[in-house]
Design a protein around this motif. Structure first.
Motif, PDB file in Angstrom:
ATOM      1  N   LYS A 291       0.952  -1.370  -0.267  1.00  0.00           N
ATOM      2  CA  LYS A 291       0.266  -0.380   0.241  1.00  0.00           C
ATOM      3  C   LYS A 291       1.011   0.803   0.426  1.00  0.00           C
ATOM      4  N   LEU A 292       2.028   0.855   0.699  1.00  0.00           N
ATOM      5  CA  LEU A 292       2.774   2.352   1.134  1.00  0.00           C
ATOM      6  C   LEU A 292       3.320   2.853  -0.646  1.00  0.00           C
ATOM      7  N   ARG A 293       4.136   1.675  -1.471  1.00  0.00           N
ATOM      8  CA  ARG A 293       4.240   1.821  -2.946  1.00  0.00           C
ATOM      9  C   ARG A 293       3.620   2.606  -3.482  1.00  0.00           C
ATOM     10  N   GLN A 294       1.645   2.525  -3.281  1.00  0.00           N
ATOM     11  CA  GLN A 294       1.974   2.649  -4.288  1.00  0.00           C
ATOM     12  C   GLN A 294       1.340   4.309  -4.027  1.00  0.00           C
ATOM     13  N   ASP A 295       0.889   4.237  -2.566  1.00  0.00           N
ATOM     14  CA  ASP A 295       0.457   5.735  -2.210  1.00  0.00           C
ATOM     15  C   ASP A 295       1.566   6.100  -1.031  1.00  0.00           C
ATOM     16  N   PRO A 296       2.912   6.556  -1.029  1.00  0.00           N
ATOM     17  CA  PRO A 296       2.972   6.875   0.143  1.00  0.00           C
ATOM     18  C   PRO A 296       3.678   8.173   0.804  1.00  0.00           C
ATOM     19  N   GLY A 297       2.177   8.711   0.518  1.00  0.00           N
ATOM     20  CA  GLY A 297       1.472   9.318   1.084  1.00  0.00           C
ATOM     21  C   GLY A 297       0.106   8.972   2.057  1.00  0.00           C
ATOM     22  N   ILE A 298      -0.195   8.196   2.006  1.00  0.00           N
ATOM     23  CA  ILE A 298      -1.457   6.973   2.854  1.00  0.00           C
ATOM     24  C   ILE A 298      -1.330   7.977   3.993  1.00  0.00           C
ATOM     25  N   LEU A 299      -2.130   8.326   4.531  1.00  0.00           N
ATOM     26  CA  LEU A 299      -2.859   8.246   6.013  1.00  0.00           C
ATOM     27  C   LEU A 299      -2.299   7.033   7.086  1.00  0.00           C
ATOM     28  N   PRO A 300      -1.592   7.557   8.158  1.00  0.00           N
ATOM     29  CA  PRO A 300      -1.854   6.461   9.165  1.00  0.00           C
ATOM     30  C   PRO A 300      -3.263   5.518   9.838  1.00  0.00           C
ATOM     31  N   GLY A 301      -3.970   6.413   9.498  1.00  0.00           N
ATOM     32  CA  GLY A 301      -5.391   5.628   9.340  1.00  0.00           C
ATOM     33  C   GLY A 301      -5.856   4.755   8.266  1.00  0.00           C
ATOM     34  N   GLU A 302      -5.355   5.193   7.658  1.00  0.00           N
ATOM     35  CA  GLU A 302      -6.011   4.072   6.341  1.00  0.00           C
ATOM     36  C   GLU A 302      -5.064   3.138   6.146  1.00  0.00           C
ATOM     37  N   LEU A 303      -4.146   3.081   6.989  1.00  0.00           N
ATOM     38  CA  LEU A 303      -2.536   2.017   6.442  1.00  0.00           C
ATOM     39  C   LEU A 303      -3.148   0.530   7.410  1.00  0.00           C
ATOM     40  N   VAL A 304      -4.473   0.134   6.432  1.00  0.00           N
ATOM     41  CA  VAL A 304      -4.614  -0.865   7.252  1.00  0.00           C
ATOM     42  C   VAL A 304      -4.467  -1.832   6.090  1.00  0.00           C
ATOM     43  N   VAL A 305      -5.231  -3.455   6.364  1.00  0.00           N
ATOM     44  CA  VAL A 305      -5.625  -4.597   5.553  1.00  0.00           C
ATOM     45  C   VAL A 305      -6.779  -4.679   5.484  1.00  0.00           C
ATOM     46  N   ARG A 306      -7.638  -4.657   4.767  1.00  0.00           N
ATOM     47  CA  ARG A 306      -8.750  -5.160   4.465  1.00  0.00           C
ATOM     48  C   ARG A 306      -8.906  -6.728   4.040  1.00  0.00           C
ATOM     49  N   GLN A 307     -10.400  -7.370   4.182  1.00  0.00           N
ATOM     50  CA  GLN A 307     -10.455  -8.473   3.581  1.00  0.00           C
ATOM     51  C   GLN A 307     -10.401  -9.615   2.473  1.00  0.00           C
ATOM     52  N   TRP A 308     -10.173  -8.304   1.726  1.00  0.00           N
ATOM     53  CA  TRP A 308     -10.032  -8.472   0.011  1.00  0.00           C
ATOM     54  C   TRP A 308      -8.987  -8.197  -0.382  1.00  0.00           C
ATOM     55  N   ASP A 309      -7.901  -7.456   0.477  1.00  0.00           N
ATOM     56  CA  ASP A 309      -6.968  -7.129  -0.221  1.00  0.00           C
ATOM     57  C   ASP A 309      -5.818  -7.261  -1.626  1.00  0.00           C
ATOM     58  N   ALA A 310      -5.319  -9.131  -0.500  1.00  0.00           N
ATOM     59  CA  ALA A 310      -4.764 -10.035  -1.046  1.00  0.00           C
ATOM     60  C   ALA A 310      -4.932 -10.352  -2.636  1.00  0.00           C
ATOM     61  N   LEU A 324       8.802  -5.194   3.278  1.00  0.00           N
ATOM     62  CA  LEU A 324       8.772  -4.499   4.154  1.00  0.00           C
ATOM     63  C   LEU A 324      10.139  -3.515   4.549  1.00  0.00           C
ATOM     64  N   SER A 325      10.859  -3.573   3.086  1.00  0.00           N
ATOM     65  CA  SER A 325      11.873  -1.958   3.410  1.00  0.00           C
ATOM     66  C   SER A 325      10.991  -0.579   3.050  1.00  0.00           C
ATOM     67  N   MET A 326       9.979  -1.049   2.288  1.00  0.00           N
ATOM     68  CA  MET A 326       9.193  -0.350   2.382  1.00  0.00           C
ATOM     69  C   MET A 326       8.285   0.750   3.437  1.00  0.00           C
ATOM     70  N   LEU A 327       7.856  -0.213   3.892  1.00  0.00           N
ATOM     71  CA  LEU A 327       7.015  -0.254   5.706  1.00  0.00           C
ATOM     72  C   LEU A 327       8.493   0.031   6.437  1.00  0.00           C
ATOM     73  N   LEU A 328       9.341  -0.313   6.158  1.00  0.00           N
ATOM     74  CA  LEU A 328      10.566   0.001   7.338  1.00  0.00           C
ATOM     75  C   LEU A 328      10.993   1.777   6.972  1.00  0.00           C
ATOM     76  N   ASP A 329      11.120   2.333   5.714  1.00  0.00           N
ATOM     77  CA  ASP A 329      11.644   3.127   5.364  1.00  0.00           C
ATOM     78  C   ASP A 329      10.123   4.396   6.063  1.00  0.00           C
ATOM     79  N   TRP A 330       9.167   4.524   5.875  1.00  0.00           N
ATOM     80  CA  TRP A 330       8.261   4.539   6.631  1.00  0.00           C
ATOM     81  C   TRP A 330       7.983   5.458   7.443  1.00  0.00           C
ATOM     82  N   MET A 331       7.837   3.680   8.332  1.00  0.00           N
ATOM     83  CA  MET A 331       8.068   4.178   9.744  1.00  0.00           C
ATOM     84  C   MET A 331       9.627   4.665  10.349  1.00  0.00           C
ATOM     85  N   GLU A 332      10.745   4.837   9.631  1.00  0.00           N
ATOM     86  CA  GLU A 332      11.805   6.060   9.684  1.00  0.00           C
ATOM     87  C   GLU A 332      11.058   7.506   9.437  1.00  0.00           C
TER      88      GLU A 332
END
Length: 409
Positions: A291-310, A324-332
């Protein structure tokens, strides 16, 4: 096949009532262990699990702690009302924050004896230490009741009140009342963070002795947190998965863990999830990174996994290491040491596993989403595995035996 079209009836197997374990064994690590590896089945006991694991494996455990999520009230008429806690409203920001509330809190619940309790009515219960707990029926939704709780004196946290007044919520297929034994045995030895209404049962078999044997073999372990909701017990009532709503669960994962997991994947080392909750947490990390790769500016409250995302998100060939690297960069960038979010991830046959290479798990109910997860990992061989377990005296469900699934290691 689209997962929405999967017929749940295709994942039925006969489970005789006498094969359901209603009590734990005297010793946790005496439980039987079925090993499925490269299509072959053999058996051992949990005490020897270190000898069955691939070299340089990382075992990932769920360190959630079961709370005393059942509490009983009596009306003035003597009618019994039992409240089973599901989850707090979203405005609390998670289970831990809701459990830390003092004085008052609201909670989504299931109600035993709901027909005897009318909206607006207040139930009262006296607790040791002179504490008076009140429960007010606020409203009813499709799947739960919203109950407001308040207590005086208000100094104690809600978690402390539950510990004093509540009971361990044994699964509905264990047909007996919770006992003092369950307070210890329906809890892993490494349980740390209050929040679950059901135990991550694959971990119930692990002992200090097993952890020492793992260390002796150089097999490391780490922890994630997923607070198990009552939805894990809910049967799939719809004929196909498209009519089933997957329950939402809170997860918490440290940046240090994600970094370690990424580096192990980069080195080609096996990541073995202990329990379906650990597996869903690990796999959810991939979809969060995507999700962060597709939308690096996603709001933290929207960074969730929904039922059919996969099944609806285009991964574009993004590897688990990259996600995981993208997730780590975002957290940093956000200066986050802990990732706290929710997942609704439904793992079904046809799912492409991203992070998990093996799974330690108990035997699950027929026609359950947990059994679908097993089938997604081992394919149609789930039938052979379960038939073997039934034919060779394995005990089923939460207090039962378990298996180590290594489909391609």
């Amino acid at each position: 096949m689209q997962p929405q079209n999967i017929s749940i009836a295709d994942y039925h197997y006969p489970l005789p009532a006498e094969r359901i374990a209603h009590h734990p064994l005297e010793e946790r690590d005496d439980s039987k262990l079925l090993i499925y590896q490269d299509g072959r089945i053999r058996e051992d006991i949990y005490r020897n699990i270190a000898d069955q694991l691939p070299d340089e494996s990382l075992l990932v455990f769920n360190n959630t702690k079961v709370v005393e999520a059942r509490i009983e009230f009596r009306k003035e008429t003597g009618a019994r009302i039992e409240i089973f806690f599901l989850e707090p409203p979203v405005e609390y920001g998670g289970i831990a924050a809701a459990l830390a509330q003092t004085g008052s809190v609201r909670w989504k619940c299931l109600i035993g004896g709901a027909s005897k309790w009318k909206p607006g009515q207040v139930l009262r219960k006296e607790i040791a230490g002179g504490i008076v707990l009140e429960a007010r029926y606020l409203e009813k939704s499709e799947n739960a009741f919203l109950i407001g709780f308040s207590w005086t004196p208000p100094e104690q946290s809600f978690a402390e009140l539950l510990h004093q007044a509540g009971f361990i919520p044994l699964p509905p297929y264990i047909h007996r009342a919770a006992s003092a034994e369950d307070s210890e045995r329906y809890q892993t030895i490494y349980a740390r963070y209050d929040g679950s209404v059901a135990a991550p049962t694959a971990g119930l078999h692990f002992t200090d002795g097993i952890f020492r044997s793992l260390a002796a073999r150089g097999i490391e372990h780490n922890f994630v947190t997923l607070h198990v909701g009552a939805g894990t017990f809910l049967p799939v009532k719809a004929a196909t998965l498209g009519g089933h709503i997957m329950h939402i669960e809170f997860i918490e994962v440290s940046r240090v863990f994600i970094l370690d997991c990424r580096d192990r994947l980069l080195a080609g080392k096996p990541v073995i999830a202990v329990g379906t909750t650990s597996a869903r947490t690990l796999e959810s990390l991939y979809w969060l990174g995507l999700k962060l790769r597709q939308d690096p500016g996603i709001l933290p409250g929207e960074l969730v996994v929904r039922q059919w995302d996969a099944y609806t998100e285009d991964s574009g060939g993004v590897s688990a290491v990259a996600a995981l690297s993208m997730l780590l960069d975002w957290m940093e960038r956000k200066a986050l040491h802990q990732l706290m979010t929710t997942t609704q991830l439904l793992i079904t046959p046809g799912y492409g596993w991203k992070i998990v290479t093996g799974l330690v798990t108990n035997f699950h109910q027929p026609e359950s989403t947990l059994l679908l997860l097993i089938a997604s990992l081992v394919g149609d061989d789930w039938r052979r595995i379960y038939a073997y377990a039934l034919d060779h005296g394995f005990r089923f469900l939460s207090y039962g035996d378990g298996c180590l699934l290594l489909p391609s290691i």
